[in-house]
Enzyme design. Structure first.
Site, PDB file in Angstrom:
ATOM      1  NE  ARG A   1       1.038   5.813  -1.056  1.00 59.96           N
ATOM      2  CZ  ARG A   1       0.143   5.624  -2.017  1.00 59.96           C
ATOM      3  NH1 ARG A   1       0.227   6.341  -3.138  1.00 59.96           N
ATOM      4  NH2 ARG A   1      -0.831   4.734  -1.901  1.00 59.96           N
TER       5      ARG A   1
ATOM      6  CD  GLN B   1      -2.834   3.917   1.054  1.00 58.92           C
ATOM      7  OE1 GLN B   1      -1.757   3.702   0.513  1.00 58.92           O
ATOM      8  NE2 GLN B   1      -3.461   5.073   0.988  1.00 58.92           N
TER       9      GLN B   1
ATOM     10  CB  SER C   1      -4.877   4.978  -3.708  1.00 61.41           C
ATOM     11  OG  SER C   1      -3.562   4.476  -3.831  1.00 61.41           O
ATOM     12  CG  LEU C   2      -2.656   9.638  -4.995  1.00 58.55           C
ATOM     13  CD1 LEU C   2      -2.657  11.147  -4.780  1.00 58.55           C
ATOM     14  CD2 LEU C   2      -1.950   9.338  -6.301  1.00 58.55           C
TER      15      LEU C   2
ATOM     16  CD  GLN D   1      -0.706   6.665  -9.899  1.00 60.07           C
ATOM     17  OE1 GLN D   1      -0.339   6.690  -8.736  1.00 60.07           O
ATOM     18  NE2 GLN D   1       0.023   6.152 -10.859  1.00 60.07           N
TER      19      GLN D   1
ATOM     20  CG  HIS E   1      -3.753  -0.330  -3.301  1.00 63.36           C
ATOM     21  ND1 HIS E   1      -3.381   0.254  -2.105  1.00 63.36           N
ATOM     22  CD2 HIS E   1      -3.979   0.682  -4.175  1.00 63.36           C
ATOM     23  CE1 HIS E   1      -3.400   1.576  -2.247  1.00 63.36           C
ATOM     24  NE2 HIS E   1      -3.755   1.856  -3.486  1.00 63.36           N
TER      25      HIS E   1
END
Length: 316
Positions: free
Chosen positions: A118, A255, A93-94, A9, A206
């Protein structure tokens, strides 16, 4: 050996994927299918929002995540059709969800539904919070941790700041409550940080503040069949492959609320013998991180049809 990494992102842009959509039927079908796959979670039209914006809405995490993953799946399909598959894969991340698709751990509709949830759960976890993320340049890990701990101690745990992303040597992202990020930033400037750049984000990603999202995702993962990977997957919260006893579901739950070790992941792949890496996603942010992290690794970035076709020609 080939590594494929997926953008996270922040690299989204209006118009991403339009040229693929107009040229490749497989990509068009993927984007159109994505809208159907996520409609039980969000009302977004993936094609319309990706191609036409507005950017403000596309940057809202509950919309960014399905759009980015749909783009990644579409390009991955085109690479697979040409016989190009990863030996090692990871994502920022994603982007880790796209890596799990590449490796065959998650199927297309499943991953799109999970990533839509999510994004929704992360947006919900951030509601009502005054938060910030900032990139710290020119500072080592130990000092960043010390400054975050100092800020947390001063605020007596009522507000928190944590290292969220270890992107590459000299670039670490901190995340959390705005007042805590500001305090840590002040300490980091005193300690000699070259620059501290605020990031345009909609949540304290995070960090422990994302635990509500992690808890909800854990419930969703109980319904998912995680298959054995066909490529080696390097996980965000480990910076390496998982052990046999590690659960993919538990790692994905962790995560969302803990640091992403991208720098470690890139080093791990290079040490394993990966000499070529393809970045998939809008922008070339990860390619820059790779060049600052390891030597002697050839990097290609696929953001457009031109990039894709040039990469095919080079790899041939």
């Amino acid at each position: 050996m080939l590594g494929i990494v997926y953008a996270g992102q922040g690299s989204q842009r209006v118009g991403m994927g339009l040229d693929f959509y107009e040229k490749y039927d497989e990509f068009k079908e993927t984007i159109d299918n994505a809208t159907d796959a996520v409609k039980s979670v969000t009302d977004m039209d993936v094609a319309d929002l990706s191609f036409n914006g507005p950017m403000e809405q596309l940057s809202d995490t509950k919309y960014t995540q399905p759009a980015m993953v749909a783009f990644a799946i579409g390009v991955t399909k085109l690479l697979h059709k040409k016989g190009i598959k990863a030996d090692y894969t990871c994502g920022l991340s994603l982007g880790e969800y796209s890596a799990l698709y590449e490796a065959g751990v998650l199927e297309e509709d499943t991953i799109l539904q999970l990533i839509a949830k999510r994004g929704k759960y992360m947006a919900e976890a951030a509601e009502g919070l005054h938060v910030k993320m900032a990139a710290v340049l020119g500072m080592d890990r130990e000092t960043v941790l010390e400054c975050c701990d100092k800020a947390n101690s001063e605020l007596a745990g009522e507000k928190i700041v944590q290292p969220a992303n270890y992107n590459c040597p000299g670039q670490i992202v901190i995340s959390g409550d705005a007042v805590a990020v500001d305090k840590a930033s002040a300490y980091l400037k005193e300690a000699g940080a070259k620059r501290i750049l605020p990031l345009k984000v909609s949540g304290p990603f995070h960090t422990k503040l994302m635990k509500p999202a992690g808890d909800k995702l854990a419930e969703e993962f109980e319904k998912v069949d995680f298959k054995q990977p066909k490529s080696k997957v390097v996980f965000n919260c480990l910076g390496k492959e998982k052990k046999d006893e590690d659960s993919v579901a538990k790692l994905l739950e962790k995560q969302v609320q803990s640091s992403v070790y991208l720098e470690d992941s890139i080093k791990y792949m290079a040490d394993a013998g990966v000499d070529t890496i393809i970045e998939i996603g809008p922008g070339k942010a990860i390619s820059k991180f790779i060049s600052k992290t390891v030597d002697n690794v050839k990097v290609y970035s696929i953001d457009s049809v031109e990039d894709f076709e040039n990469t095919l020609e080079e790899l041939a």
